[in-house]
Design an enzyme around this catalytic site. Structure first.
Site, short mmCIF file in Angstrom:
data_model
loop_
_atom_site.label_atom_id
_atom_site.label_comp_id
_atom_site.label_asym_id
_atom_site.label_seq_id
_atom_site.Cartn_x
_atom_site.Cartn_y
_atom_site.Cartn_z
N ASP A 42 0.82 -1.22 0.00
CA ASP A 42 0.00 0.00 0.00
C ASP A 42 0.85 1.27 0.00
O ASP A 42 0.31 2.37 -0.09
CB ASP A 42 -0.96 0.00 1.20
CG ASP A 42 -0.22 -0.01 2.53
OD1 ASP A 42 0.74 -0.80 2.67
OD2 ASP A 42 -0.60 0.76 3.43
N ASP A 75 3.28 -7.60 0.76
CA ASP A 75 3.50 -6.88 2.02
C ASP A 75 2.51 -7.37 3.07
O ASP A 75 1.37 -7.74 2.75
CB ASP A 75 3.33 -5.37 1.80
CG ASP A 75 3.66 -4.58 3.05
OD1 ASP A 75 4.71 -4.85 3.66
OD2 ASP A 75 2.86 -3.71 3.42
N MET A 125 1.72 -5.60 6.24
CA MET A 125 0.96 -4.55 6.91
C MET A 125 0.21 -3.69 5.90
O MET A 125 0.74 -2.73 5.35
CB MET A 125 1.91 -3.68 7.74
CG MET A 125 2.74 -4.48 8.75
SD MET A 125 1.71 -5.41 9.91
CE MET A 125 1.01 -4.06 10.86
N ILE A 179 15.42 -41.63 -35.87
CA ILE A 179 16.47 -42.63 -35.70
C ILE A 179 17.04 -42.99 -37.07
O ILE A 179 16.29 -43.36 -37.99
CB ILE A 179 15.93 -43.88 -35.00
CG1 ILE A 179 15.38 -43.51 -33.61
CG2 ILE A 179 17.01 -44.95 -34.87
CD1 ILE A 179 14.70 -44.67 -32.89
N ASN A 210 14.78 -53.08 -38.63
CA ASN A 210 13.62 -53.96 -38.78
C ASN A 210 13.87 -55.04 -39.85
O ASN A 210 13.55 -56.21 -39.65
CB ASN A 210 12.38 -53.15 -39.14
CG ASN A 210 11.75 -52.47 -37.93
OD1 ASN A 210 11.93 -52.91 -36.80
ND2 ASN A 210 11.02 -51.40 -38.18
N ASP A 225 11.43 -52.81 -32.01
CA ASP A 225 10.64 -52.31 -30.87
C ASP A 225 11.52 -52.05 -29.66
O ASP A 225 11.33 -51.06 -28.93
CB ASP A 225 9.55 -53.32 -30.51
CG ASP A 225 8.41 -53.32 -31.52
OD1 ASP A 225 8.37 -52.41 -32.38
OD2 ASP A 225 7.55 -54.23 -31.43
N GLU A 250 9.59 -44.10 -36.22
CA GLU A 250 10.86 -43.85 -35.52
C GLU A 250 11.11 -42.36 -35.34
O GLU A 250 12.23 -41.94 -35.06
CB GLU A 250 12.02 -44.48 -36.29
CG GLU A 250 12.34 -43.86 -37.62
CD GLU A 250 11.53 -44.43 -38.78
OE1 GLU A 250 12.01 -44.34 -39.92
OE2 GLU A 250 10.44 -44.99 -38.56
#
Length: 456
Positions: A10, A53, A55, A331, A338, A347, A373
């Site tokens: 304030d 604050d 107060m 990748i 594969n 996998d 991938e």
């Protein structure tokens, strides 16, 4: 990272003084002169942290803080109470009202900035978890708003690291009244102790013999299973410069000797409450969105989740004028894995790749399997330099050690990475993805196992 800080006082002179200090450190500042206005600003989501604050007329800081922390819309906001009151009872009252910290006027600049930066980092991570939970809610039709209302910060599992038997005994006497405390007198064994038990808080003395206490804290933050555990430093006044360094390293809080028992208890409860809150968010993510948005093979989020969440985070980045980094990873030569070794081996490579990816990004980053991938990582508050650092960490983690599939001989795997950053005010997720994709295929053409950035 930057943040928007709400300064509540304030007295206009006090507001301007704090605002000047914060602005000099590149924080955005919002101002309020009373508790009611502060609560309204917080409810609108217009700030990341509150300097409050005590107060003030009509509604003092204690009541304002209590209202903020009891409202699900604002309970996650860090609150630092700033006041001329210097009695331990006043500090405890503020912490009991839910404050995350308590600074005494005249405010020390170093302590102020260290606290604000530390809490801003924590707020950023909490925001990301909340945003993910909300995204999951939209997809899985689950309500999470009141899930943390029953959290009680009692019966915590605490690890006390202190090589001084006398000091440790006094801390044990204070903490053991409400919590389960394990004392560790050999700091170098901290990693083993943390691996064996599920601790929720670590209290580290700055007066350790034969080892730098900040090195212990750094090791705790480095370990995957402990990087989220809150840490409180117990320090003497001359330790303040090292305490500030500790806060920059990720320490959550500190308390100065001579220790006031009630203040210690309140700070411990604050850290336990925040830790359990984050854990609830994480558990919610696991339970509510798993079927809808988790890739069953790798355990990462899937493309459906990423597309939704990317829109949300890019909008937030624009509103706050913040960076958002995007990384696309593919990748190298995965088809040959594969074709040569079978889909089962492929996998296993995907699962191990996802695990290494997760280990080498930050908690605030979001990793997803985008398809086949191909993977993406979204990085909030990340500029190009930091994005490249994260990408290089991932690239090295993939290439440095062969992948053991358990089906065939270990395979040498590499990854190509494309990066984009939100650079245009009208950037869209599609545009950022396109730039990252173009950069990725440049990396492929230029020889693979490398990182390429594409500018807007």
């Amino acid at each position: 990272m930057t943040a928007r800080v709400l300064v509540v006082d304030d007295v206009p002179t006090n507001v301007k003084l704090l605002a000047a200090r914060l602005t000099a450190e590149y924080f955005d500042v919002v101002e309020a002169s009373n508790g009611a206005d502060a609560i309204e600003i917080c409810r609108r989501g217009d700030c990341d942290l509150v300097l409050l604050d005590v107060m003030m007329p009509d509604m003092d800081g204690f009541e304002t803080c209590q209202r903020l922390k009891s409202d699900p819309r604002t309970q996650h906001l860090p609150v630092v109470m700033v006041t001329a009151l210097d009695q331990p009872s006043d500090k405890v009252r503020g912490l009991e009202a839910g404050a995350d910290d308590f600074l005494t006027k005249p405010v020390d600049d170093i302590q102020l900035m260290a606290r604000v930066k530390s809490l801003a980092r924590l707020k950023g991570l909490t925001d990301e978890l909340r945003a993910r939970a909300v995204t999951g809610q939209a997809l899985a039709i689950e309500d999470i708003v009141d899930m943390t209302s029953g959290i009680e910060p009692t019966n915590g599992n605490i690890l006390l690291i202190d090589s001084d038997a006398h000091n440790a005994k006094r801390l044990m006497e204070s903490l053991s009244q409400d919590h389960n405390v394990t004392h560790l007198s050999e700091p170098e064994d901290a990693a083993f102790q943390l691996a064996d038990q599920d601790f929720e808080l670590v209290v580290v003395s700055m007066a350790l013999e034969g080892i730098d206490p900040l090195r212990v804290c750094s090791q705790i933050r480095t370990l995957e299973n402990t990087r989220g555990i809150p840490i409180i430093l117990v320090a003497d006044v001359p330790d303040k410069p090292k305490v500030v360094r500790g806060l920059e390293l990720g320490v959550n809080d500190f308390i100065l000797r001579p220790i006031e028992r009630n203040e210690l208890a309140a700070r411990v409860r604050t850290q336990l409450r925040r830790y359990r809150y984050s854990n609830e968010l994480r558990k919610n993510l696991s339970s509510t969105v798993a079927m809808a948005v988790i890739d069953g093979l790798t355990g990462l989020y899937n493309r459906r989740y990423f597309d939704r969440h990317m829109c949300v985070q890019l909008d937030k980045a624009k509103e706050g004028d913040r960076n958002l980094g995007l990384m696309m990873l593919d990748i190298d030569f995965f088809k040959s894995v594969n074709d040569t070794h079978g889909h089962a081996a492929g996998d296993e490579v995907l699962k191990e790749f996802a695990a290494r990816l997760q280990r080498n990004i930050r908690g605030v980053d979001l990793a997803c399997r985008y398809g086949g991938e191909e993977f993406v990582v979204m990085m909030p508050d990340t500029d190009l330099v930091h994005a490249k650092n994260i990408a290089e960490r991932i690239r090295h983690a993939v290439a440095s050690e062969p992948f053991d599939t358990g089906i065939t001989m270990p395979l040498n795997i590499t990854v190509s990475v494309g990066i984009s950053i939100n650079e245009l005010q009208d950037d869209t997720p599609e545009q950022m993805l396109k730039r990252a994709d173009i950069a990725l295929y440049r990396a492929k053409r230029e020889g693979r196992n490398r990182i390429v950035y594409d500018a807007a």
